[in-house]
Design a protein around this motif. Structure first.
Motif, PDB file in Angstrom:
ATOM      1  N   PRO A 207       0.806  -1.218   0.000  1.00  0.00           N
ATOM      2  CA  PRO A 207       0.000   0.000   0.000  1.00  0.00           C
ATOM      3  C   PRO A 207       0.838   1.267   0.000  1.00  0.00           C
ATOM      4  CG  PRO A 207       0.083  -0.903   2.200  1.00  0.00           C
ATOM      5  CD  PRO A 207       0.776  -1.910   1.308  1.00  0.00           C
ATOM      6  N   VAL A 208       0.168   2.382  -0.292  1.00  0.00           N
ATOM      7  CA  VAL A 208       0.705   3.717  -0.087  1.00  0.00           C
ATOM      8  C   VAL A 208       0.040   4.284   1.161  1.00  0.00           C
ATOM      9  CG1 VAL A 208       0.829   6.064  -1.001  1.00  0.00           C
ATOM     10  CG2 VAL A 208       1.156   4.109  -2.532  1.00  0.00           C
ATOM     11  N   LEU A 210      -1.018   7.366   3.527  1.00  0.00           N
ATOM     12  CA  LEU A 210      -1.261   8.804   3.458  1.00  0.00           C
ATOM     13  C   LEU A 210      -1.617   9.297   4.854  1.00  0.00           C
ATOM     14  CD1 LEU A 210      -3.593   8.877   0.302  1.00  0.00           C
ATOM     15  CD2 LEU A 210      -1.094   8.974   0.371  1.00  0.00           C
ATOM     16  N   ALA A 226      -5.947  10.684  -1.964  1.00  0.00           N
ATOM     17  CA  ALA A 226      -6.405   9.290  -1.909  1.00  0.00           C
ATOM     18  C   ALA A 226      -7.366   8.989  -3.045  1.00  0.00           C
ATOM     19  CB  ALA A 226      -7.065   9.016  -0.555  1.00  0.00           C
ATOM     20  N   LEU A 229      -5.439   8.884  -6.391  1.00  0.00           N
ATOM     21  CA  LEU A 229      -4.692   7.637  -6.520  1.00  0.00           C
ATOM     22  C   LEU A 229      -5.621   6.475  -6.848  1.00  0.00           C
ATOM     23  CD1 LEU A 229      -2.147   7.962  -3.566  1.00  0.00           C
ATOM     24  CD2 LEU A 229      -1.647   8.119  -6.014  1.00  0.00           C
ATOM     25  N   ALA A 236      -4.459   2.903  -1.541  1.00  0.00           N
ATOM     26  CA  ALA A 236      -3.840   3.732  -0.510  1.00  0.00           C
ATOM     27  C   ALA A 236      -4.544   3.509   0.820  1.00  0.00           C
ATOM     28  CB  ALA A 236      -3.900   5.207  -0.898  1.00  0.00           C
ATOM     29  N   THR A 237      -3.784   3.595   1.887  1.00  0.00           N
ATOM     30  CA  THR A 237      -4.323   3.529   3.237  1.00  0.00           C
ATOM     31  C   THR A 237      -4.280   4.935   3.816  1.00  0.00           C
ATOM     32  OG1 THR A 237      -3.565   1.256   3.558  1.00  0.00           O
ATOM     33  CG2 THR A 237      -4.068   2.530   5.532  1.00  0.00           C
ATOM     34  N   PRO A 257       4.857  -0.400   3.447  1.00  0.00           N
ATOM     35  CA  PRO A 257       4.324   0.317   2.289  1.00  0.00           C
ATOM     36  C   PRO A 257       5.363   0.530   1.198  1.00  0.00           C
ATOM     37  CG  PRO A 257       4.823   1.874   4.037  1.00  0.00           C
ATOM     38  CD  PRO A 257       5.053   0.502   4.608  1.00  0.00           C
ATOM     39  N   LEU A 316       3.787   9.349  -6.787  1.00  0.00           N
ATOM     40  CA  LEU A 316       3.366   8.132  -6.102  1.00  0.00           C
ATOM     41  C   LEU A 316       2.933   7.033  -7.055  1.00  0.00           C
ATOM     42  CD1 LEU A 316       1.442   9.803  -3.143  1.00  0.00           C
ATOM     43  CD2 LEU A 316       3.661   8.646  -3.042  1.00  0.00           C
TER      44      LEU A 316
END
Length: 323
Positions: A207-208, A210, A226, A229, A236-237, A257, A316
């Motif tokens: 995950p990414v 944020l 978010a 993305l 994304a988290t 991540p 990202l």
């Protein structure tokens, strides 16, 4: 709302030749900038950014150079810079220099990112602004949902949402009014951005993350990121506002991540030292920061700063190749 001041730096716009007693009163300057005269007096008293010329009656007058500095400060404040930092930059700025780039973020949730190409004269901007001023939540929601569905998150953000938020910011800077308007519009934007569905088959296995910096309450930019993305196929988290450093460190250890993004709106929350204390991981993650709160010259070399929503999405998603 987004009126640009075109002031003659050489003094010819002051009603007389520059070698005579050129200068404007505090009331005249307040009218030009669209702020209260008391606001100008506060800027002068607190930050030393005030009139430098005196008339024969000992009244202080604003010179063209004074007004140029005030315009710089005004633009930075509307972009979200703290008043002290805005004044420092304005006092250091050369009179008549190039206009400052946009993208510092807006006060409160009035953020960042990308110059608006759909000006305030546009019908869609006017329509959303009218709905906001009327506190018409359903109308705002419909306008926001329509723009997101038609244009996508990044374009709707840059060309509609930011211009309206900046317009509300101008009203607040001038009168102290419209806090209720900004809060309701921000709530509507948060709700509609949350409707953007997550990717069914994400491009990223890891995950990414944020997050907002510790004590940073202005989370709207992170929600916009978010959603953008998600449109790009990236999972994304979103940890949200006011993420303590130990909590972000724990999330990094738990999720491993690909990238971590941290938002700071104000200098009080953008402490670069906190970034250096975040844990390492294997494989390593990319650490990206956004917002006007970060002092770029003090960021660790391993940190990548971005100045707009467009840049954040590009940074990202760049590690995953083409969708």
């Amino acid at each position: 709302m987004n009126r640009t001041l075109g002031y003659a730096i050489d003094g010819r716009d002051m009603g007389g030749p520059p070698d005579r007693e050129a200068g404007l009163s505090v009331g005249a300057v307040a009218q030009r900038l669209g702020v209260a005269a008391s606001t100008l007096r506060t800027w002068d008293r607190r930050y030393g950014i005030g009139p430098t010329r005196r008339s024969t009656g000992a009244h202080r007058r604003y010179t063209p150079a004074d007004i140029a500095r005030l315009e710089v400060m005004h633009r930075l404040l509307l972009s979200g810079a703290p008043p002290g930092e805005a004044a420092r930059v304005a006092l250091d700025a050369p009179p008549g220099g190039p206009p400052l780039p946009r993208g510092h973020g807006a006060g409160g949730n009035r953020v960042p990112v990308g110059a608006a190409t759909r000006g305030p004269e546009g019908a869609e901007v006017r329509g959303l602004a009218r709905a906001a001023m009327a506190l018409d939540g359903p109308a705002m929601g419909d306008a926001v949902r329509t723009a997101l569905g038609r244009d996508g998150v990044v374009r709707a953000w840059n060309e509609l949402f930011v211009p309206v938020l900046e317009g509300i910011g101008r009203r607040y800077a001038a009168s102290g009014d419209c806090v209720d308007v900004e809060h309701l519009l921000s709530a509507v934007l948060l709700g509609r951005l949350a409707e953007v569905p997550p990717p069914v088959r994400p491009r990223n296995a890891r995950p990414v993350l944020l997050a907002c910096a510790p004590e940073e309450q202005h989370s709207l930019p992170v929600h916009a990121l978010a959603a953008a993305l998600a449109e790009a196929g990236i999972a994304a988290t979103l940890l949200g506002a006011r993420v303590p450093e130990p909590a972000l460190a724990a999330a990094i250890r738990r999720t491993g991540p690909n990238a971590v993004f941290v938002w700071s709106q104000t200098a009080e929350t953008g402490a670069p030292a906190r970034l250096g204390a975040l844990p390492a991981s294997r494989p390593p993650y990319r650490l990206v920061v956004g917002g006007p709160g970060w002092a770029r010259d003090r960021l660790p070399a391993s940190v990548t700063p971005v100045a707009s929503l467009d840049e954040a999405v590009a940074e990202l998603t760049s590690m995953y190749g083409r969708p």
